[in-house]
Design a protein around this motif. Structure first.
Motif, PDB file in Angstrom:
ATOM      1  N   CYS A   1      40.867  28.995  35.700  1.00  0.00           N
ATOM      2  CA  CYS A   1      39.689  29.835  35.547  1.00  0.00           C
ATOM      3  C   CYS A   1      38.991  30.090  36.878  1.00  0.00           C
ATOM      4  O   CYS A   1      38.655  31.228  37.216  1.00  0.00           O
ATOM      5  CB  CYS A   1      38.746  29.153  34.563  1.00  0.00           C
ATOM      6  N   MET A   2      38.804  29.040  37.650  1.00  0.00           N
ATOM      7  CA  MET A   2      38.032  29.194  38.889  1.00  0.00           C
ATOM      8  C   MET A   2      38.839  29.906  39.964  1.00  0.00           C
ATOM      9  O   MET A   2      38.294  30.700  40.737  1.00  0.00           O
ATOM     10  CB  MET A   2      37.544  27.824  39.365  1.00  0.00           C
ATOM     11  N   ALA A   3      40.143  29.649  39.999  1.00  0.00           N
ATOM     12  CA  ALA A   3      40.981  30.340  40.981  1.00  0.00           C
ATOM     13  C   ALA A   3      40.981  31.833  40.694  1.00  0.00           C
ATOM     14  O   ALA A   3      40.801  32.658  41.595  1.00  0.00           O
ATOM     15  CB  ALA A   3      42.403  29.783  40.941  1.00  0.00           C
ATOM     16  N   ILE A   4      41.151  32.177  39.437  1.00  0.00           N
ATOM     17  CA  ILE A   4      41.217  33.587  39.074  1.00  0.00           C
ATOM     18  C   ILE A   4      39.875  34.283  39.302  1.00  0.00           C
ATOM     19  O   ILE A   4      39.813  35.378  39.849  1.00  0.00           O
ATOM     20  CB  ILE A   4      41.662  33.744  37.606  1.00  0.00           C
ATOM     21  N   SER A   5      38.793  33.590  38.909  1.00  0.00           N
ATOM     22  CA  SER A   5      37.505  34.278  39.009  1.00  0.00           C
ATOM     23  C   SER A   5      37.035  34.399  40.457  1.00  0.00           C
ATOM     24  O   SER A   5      36.351  35.346  40.811  1.00  0.00           O
ATOM     25  CB  SER A   5      36.457  33.599  38.136  1.00  0.00           C
ATOM     26  N   LEU A   6      37.400  33.436  41.314  1.00  0.00           N
ATOM     27  CA  LEU A   6      36.940  33.515  42.702  1.00  0.00           C
ATOM     28  C   LEU A   6      37.920  34.242  43.619  1.00  0.00           C
ATOM     29  O   LEU A   6      37.516  34.849  44.602  1.00  0.00           O
ATOM     30  CB  LEU A   6      36.688  32.111  43.261  1.00  0.00           C
ATOM     31  N   LEU A   7      39.223  34.148  43.303  1.00  0.00           N
ATOM     32  CA  LEU A   7      40.215  34.668  44.240  1.00  0.00           C
ATOM     33  C   LEU A   7      41.113  35.761  43.665  1.00  0.00           C
ATOM     34  O   LEU A   7      41.914  36.344  44.386  1.00  0.00           O
ATOM     35  CB  LEU A   7      41.084  33.516  44.770  1.00  0.00           C
ATOM     36  N   GLY A   8      41.012  36.009  42.381  1.00  0.00           N
ATOM     37  CA  GLY A   8      41.861  37.037  41.782  1.00  0.00           C
ATOM     38  C   GLY A   8      43.063  36.458  41.061  1.00  0.00           C
ATOM     39  O   GLY A   8      43.317  35.254  41.119  1.00  0.00           O
ATOM     40  N   LYS A   9      43.779  37.349  40.378  1.00  0.00           N
ATOM     41  CA  LYS A   9      44.869  36.888  39.516  1.00  0.00           C
ATOM     42  C   LYS A   9      46.029  36.262  40.283  1.00  0.00           C
ATOM     43  O   LYS A   9      46.698  35.364  39.790  1.00  0.00           O
ATOM     44  CB  LYS A   9      45.393  38.054  38.670  1.00  0.00           C
TER      45      LYS A   9
END
Length: 515
Positions: A211-219
């Motif tokens: 969740c945090m990787a996707i929301s901060l850095l993209g898919k």
RNA sequence: GGCCUCGUCGCCAAGUGGUAAGGCAACGGUUUGCAAAACCGUUAUUCCCCGGUUCGAAUCCGGGCGAGGCCUCCA
């Protein structure tokens, strides 16, 4: 040679897929904040901070995220044991973690997202996975169904079928397959919990990173890092749920750092040989500790040497750290020499922070050092090889200093001095890529700049040198007065030594330093 | 039981097909009143062992021995 990076996913070194100038996203799994950081917790941050430093040096725009796990079983248990709340414990240990990072000059992390601040996002991801048929709710829990993910196991090279055979864990009643893992866990009374479509509960371990990787850095992120111990199950699961959710590659490169070991054994709470960062720092500087980590190629285990703190009489620090501390003194001495020669503070020495293809050197040997250092770093961030180049530079610079009589103003060779300064500047430039050369020297800490400390030291040195001069006037070697005078000068030096101060009688005068 | 690493000087460590970087420790020397620091020199004809491939192997392949990691919440 262009930058090559070893990718756990493909099990080989690959050319780095970005061009200098482009943005690079990097996500590294951070700590569960339930106890003070031990030195093993610093390995990943130091390595990936160095990765960012080198990429930045090459011109990339790096965004670096490290998560903080501030809710899970270990935190809950520890908080109960110590009669505190999960929140209070997490905040205190997060502060400890940040303090340790600071001491080791890990400054490159841009965001420290906390699991508890992304619960809504996680619920969204879990809902998405259920909608797509990858996950199923079961009595308040939600599990990821590994049989629905056709390439589950690709990171570790595991065959999902085989996972079940040797598994140490029984299939829990709520799971459909033993390999299924929790995305959401229903909470017991008294535990921290959040409202969800499946009832009161808290997130599973892996979902926060997704969740945090996707929301901060993209898919799709460029680099995903972490310790080798996290490869399975954590990264495998994180990868599975992320790609199932986004239907896109989660990370271009997976990097795994080797773990700390002690000789033939390992560092573990159960053995009682865990060394906390705070305790290590009582005996070696943060800079030496950072150097110790970087002395080894990051994928190899880092050996502290045989050490058992429970044995009475054993050193308080593992031999590997002791040795690193001594090695590192060579770096410090070079900068001290620079200060003697130039009369300038080495901390004020400005070295380039970006690669410059136009860079030229008066001394061709420095161009060679630069190239060799870069070749090592381009080869999967081989910091151990780079450190070797740094040591060779020390030797070369000292030779230049000796040959050019640089510490003797009346005889110093101007050309040699220019070469020396050029070399030290490059030395600092390369060291800074590794995140070294940031600490204030012990001598300065004690107050070399302090009027009183410095004044007293100069007084002691002057008086001692008066005695030395008197002694030297007496030509008869066996003269008792000469002997007595030298006994006094040696006593002064010895007693200062016992206080941790070293006097060095040099042709250009006597200097003092701490250590 | 399965998967995966690793084994280079007393210790740490780079080198992954072209003839063994570097650091610590040790010993000898230069320098020094003596030290400290620095410099010079010495310390692996050989990379756990045995075979094989190759003009050539620490590096590739096979077998053995040894150490370690992971196998459902360890950084």
């Amino acid at each position: 040679m262009a930058l090559q990076v070893y990718n756990t996913l493909t099990r080989k070194k690959e050319p780095f897929h970005r061009k200098p100038g482009e943005p690079v996203t990097m996500y590294v799994c951070g700590p569960t904040v339930y106890k003070p950081s031990h030195i093993g917790h610093m390995v990943g941050p130091v390595i990936f901070d160095t990765v960012k430093r080198y990429l930045t040096y090459l011109g990339y725009q790096v965004t670096f995220v490290v998560n903080i796990t501030d809710v899970d079983d270990k935190l809950i248990n520890k908080a109960n044991e110590t009669k505190t709340t999960v929140k209070e414990l997490a905040e205190r240990m997060t502060a400890d973690y940040h303090d340790c990072l600071k001491k080791l000059n890990v400054t490159g992390i841009d965001h420290f997202p906390k699991a508890t601040e992304h619960i809504d996002g996680m619920i969204g991801v879990i809902n998405g996975l259920i909608d797509k048929g990858y996950a199923y709710p079961a009595e308040g829990d939600v599990y990821f169904n590994v049989t629905q993910d056709k390439d589950y196991g690709k990171l570790c090279g595991f065959d999902p079928e085989q996972l079940e055979v040797g598994s140490r864990i029984e299939v829990s009643g709520r799971k459909k397959n033993s390999g299924d893992f929790a995305l959401w866990k229903c909470s017991k009374p008294g535990e921290p919990s959040w409202k969800s479509p499946w009832g009161e509960g808290r997130p599973g371990w892996h979902i926060e990173c997704t969740c945090m990787a996707i929301s901060l850095l993209g898919k799709t992120i460029d680099i995903h890092g972490g310790g080798l111990d996290l490869k399975f199950p954590h990264h495998e699961n994180e990868l599975a749920q992320s790609e199932s959710f986004t239907e896109q590659p989660f990370a271009k490169i997976w990097m795994h750092n080797g773990l700390l070991k002690m000789g033939s054994g390992k560092m573990a709470g159960s053995i009682g040989n865990v060394l906390n960062v705070a305790d290590a720092l009582k005996h070696v500087g943060g800079e030496a500790l950072r150097f110790f980590v970087l002395n080894t190629q990051y994928r190899s285990p880092i050996d502290l040497g045989e050490w058992d703190p429970r044995e009475p009489g054993n050193p308080v620090i593992p031999p590997g750290l002791e040795s690193a501390k001594k090695s590192y003194e060579g770096f410090i001495r070079l900068f001290e020499r620079y200060e003697r020669i130039t009369g300038l503070k080495s901390a004020a020495l400005q070295a380039p922070t970006k690669v410059n293809p136009e860079r030229t050197f008066v001394e061709p040997v420095f161009a060679e050092y630069m190239t060799r250092f870069r070749e090592h770093m381009d080869d999967d961030f081989n910091t151990g090889g780079g450190v070797g180049v740094l040591f060779e530079m020390i030797s070369t610079l000292n030779k230049i200093g000796d040959a050019g009589k640089l510490e003797d103003p009346s005889r110093a060779d101007a050309k040699a001095k220019a070469a020396f300064i050029e070399g030290v500047t490059l030395f600092k430039e390369l060291g800074q890529i590794l995140g070294l050369f940031y600490e204030t020297s012990k001598t300065d800490q004690l107050g070399a700049d302090d009027k009183i400390v410095n004044g007293v030291m100069q007084l002691v040195i002057e008086l001692r040198n008066n005695l030395r001069a008197e002694a030297k006037k007496i030509t008869e070697k066996t003269d008792p007065t000469k002997k007595m005078l030298f006994n006094q000068t040696d006593l002064i030096r010895q007693r200062l030594g016992e206080l941790g101060i070293t006097l060095e009688d040099r042709p250009a005068g006597t200097t003092w330093r701490v250590g």
